[in-house]
Structure formats: structure tokens, C-alpha cells
Design a protein around this motif. Structure first.
Motif, mmCIF file in Angstrom:
data_model
loop_
_atom_site.group_PDB
_atom_site.id
_atom_site.type_symbol
_atom_site.label_atom_id
_atom_site.label_comp_id
_atom_site.label_asym_id
_atom_site.label_seq_id
_atom_site.Cartn_x
_atom_site.Cartn_y
_atom_site.Cartn_z
ATOM 1 N N UNK A 1 5.111 -0.707 -9.687
ATOM 2 C CA UNK A 1 5.752 0.297 -10.537
ATOM 3 C C UNK A 1 6.443 1.412 -9.766
ATOM 4 N N UNK A 2 6.131 1.568 -8.488
ATOM 5 C CA UNK A 2 6.676 2.696 -7.718
ATOM 6 C C UNK A 2 8.198 2.808 -7.793
ATOM 7 N N UNK A 3 8.962 1.735 -7.570
ATOM 8 C CA UNK A 3 10.423 1.875 -7.660
ATOM 9 C C UNK A 3 10.902 2.228 -9.069
ATOM 10 N N UNK A 4 10.221 1.708 -10.060
ATOM 11 C CA UNK A 4 10.574 2.000 -11.462
ATOM 12 C C UNK A 4 10.348 3.480 -11.755
ATOM 13 N N UNK A 5 9.177 3.966 -11.369
ATOM 14 C CA UNK A 5 8.842 5.368 -11.624
ATOM 15 C C UNK A 5 9.761 6.305 -10.851
ATOM 16 N N UNK A 6 10.141 5.904 -9.650
ATOM 17 C CA UNK A 6 11.067 6.727 -8.869
ATOM 18 C C UNK A 6 12.418 6.829 -9.576
ATOM 19 N N UNK A 7 12.926 5.694 -10.054
ATOM 20 C CA UNK A 7 14.197 5.705 -10.793
ATOM 21 C C UNK A 7 14.098 6.593 -12.028
ATOM 22 N N UNK A 8 12.970 6.513 -12.712
ATOM 23 C CA UNK A 8 12.798 7.315 -13.914
ATOM 24 C C UNK A 8 12.757 8.809 -13.590
ATOM 25 N N UNK A 9 12.057 9.162 -12.535
ATOM 26 C CA UNK A 9 11.970 10.578 -12.155
ATOM 27 C C UNK A 9 13.339 11.118 -11.728
ATOM 28 N N UNK A 10 14.108 10.311 -11.025
ATOM 29 C CA UNK A 10 15.460 10.726 -10.629
ATOM 30 C C UNK A 10 16.329 10.903 -11.865
ATOM 31 N N UNK A 11 16.222 9.971 -12.801
ATOM 32 C CA UNK A 11 17.002 10.075 -14.039
ATOM 33 C C UNK A 11 16.648 11.356 -14.791
#
Length: 148
Positions: free
Chosen positions: A106-116
Motif C-alpha cells: 500500500x505504500x506507493x498508493x498511500x504516497x500518491x494519495x497524500x500527494x494528491x
């Protein structure tokens, strides 16, 4: 709806988080139900289902707290700190219950979400789908490991 699983999840969350955080559990049942349906398709131990639903719930609540942030909001600091606490509790529980492979997934997904969120964009990714992908990948990995 799996009432027992949901009740066990709420109980686990209350056992794990600090009462001084002052955070109220506020996950809509329909969001929990979406993951419950995914978990029902996989043959998982009840304890693991509870842990996965708790981790999902923490991520959902953290995302909602961070999504509600706006500079004009008098609760801005509280929302940021609550979201950060919920993310840290997610990591703490994932380690405690040996779900670090899920964290890696999930780390890459959560990173994308936080950036968004930081850029002011809406998050339209469904976390349930990423849990499903993780569980399917885990199943495939176990199957290929048994074949060897």
C-alpha cells in the motif's frame, strides 16, 4: 453484513488506540462493508480478517481527517494531527500483527494519495480495490510456493 467481524474490529481498534487522543471511531458502515465483502471471498482466519478490517478502517479515517483540511478551518491542526496519529497507528498495528507485506503493497498508493491531497486534488482511488489486489497476490504467491 458481518456484524461479528465489525464488532470485533471496533473492539480491537478501541484496545489499540490511546484514549487521550480524543478520536471518535467514525467509519461509515458502507465503507467497512465493502472490505468485508472482499474478505469474505478469501479464506482467512477470523483474527486476520479483524486485523485487516481494522487497518483499512484506520487508513480510511486518516484519509478523511486529512481530506477535511483547509486553511480556513479552525480545526486544521486537530485534523492534521488526528490523521497523522491514525496513520501511525496503522503502521504500529501492521507491525504488531505481522502485516508488513500489506504496508509495502500500500505504500506507493498511500504516497500518491497524500500527494494528491497536498495538491488539493480529490482522491478517487478505492482502498478496497488495493486490499483485494494484495490478497489475490498473496494467494497466488502461496499457490506457486506450494507447487515448487
Amino acid at each position: 453484513m458481518n456484524t461479528r467481524l465489525m464488532n470485533d474490529t471496533v473492539r480491537l481498534l478501541h484496545e489499540e488506540w490511546s484514549p487521550i487522543a480524543g478520536i471518535v471511531l467514525d467509519i461509515p458502515c458502507h465503507d467497512m462493508n465493502r472490505l468485508v465483502q472482499v474478505l469474505d471471498h478469501h479464506q482467512l482466519e477470523p483474527k486476520r480478517q479483524t486485523v485487516l478490517l481494522a487497518l483499512y478502517s484506520l487508513l480510511h479515517m486518516a484519509r478523511e481527517r486529512h481530506r477535511d483540511c483547509s486553511f480556513s478551518d479552525p480545526d486544521l491542526t486537530r485534523n492534521i494531527l488526528d490523521g497523522d496519529y491514525l496513520y501511525s497507528l496503522y503502521l504500529q498495528m501492521a507491525v504488531k500483527f505481522q502485516e508488513t507485506d500489506l504496508v509495502s503493497h500500500l505504500a506507493p498508493v498511500l504516497k500518491r494519495q497524500k500527494i494528491a491531497l497536498a495538491e488539493g486534488r480529490l482522491i478517487d482511488e478505492d482502498l478496497t480495490m488495493h486490499f483485494e489486489k494484495f490478497l489475490c497476490g498473496e494467494y497466488k504467491h502461496k499457490q506457486t510456493g506450494k507447487a515448487m
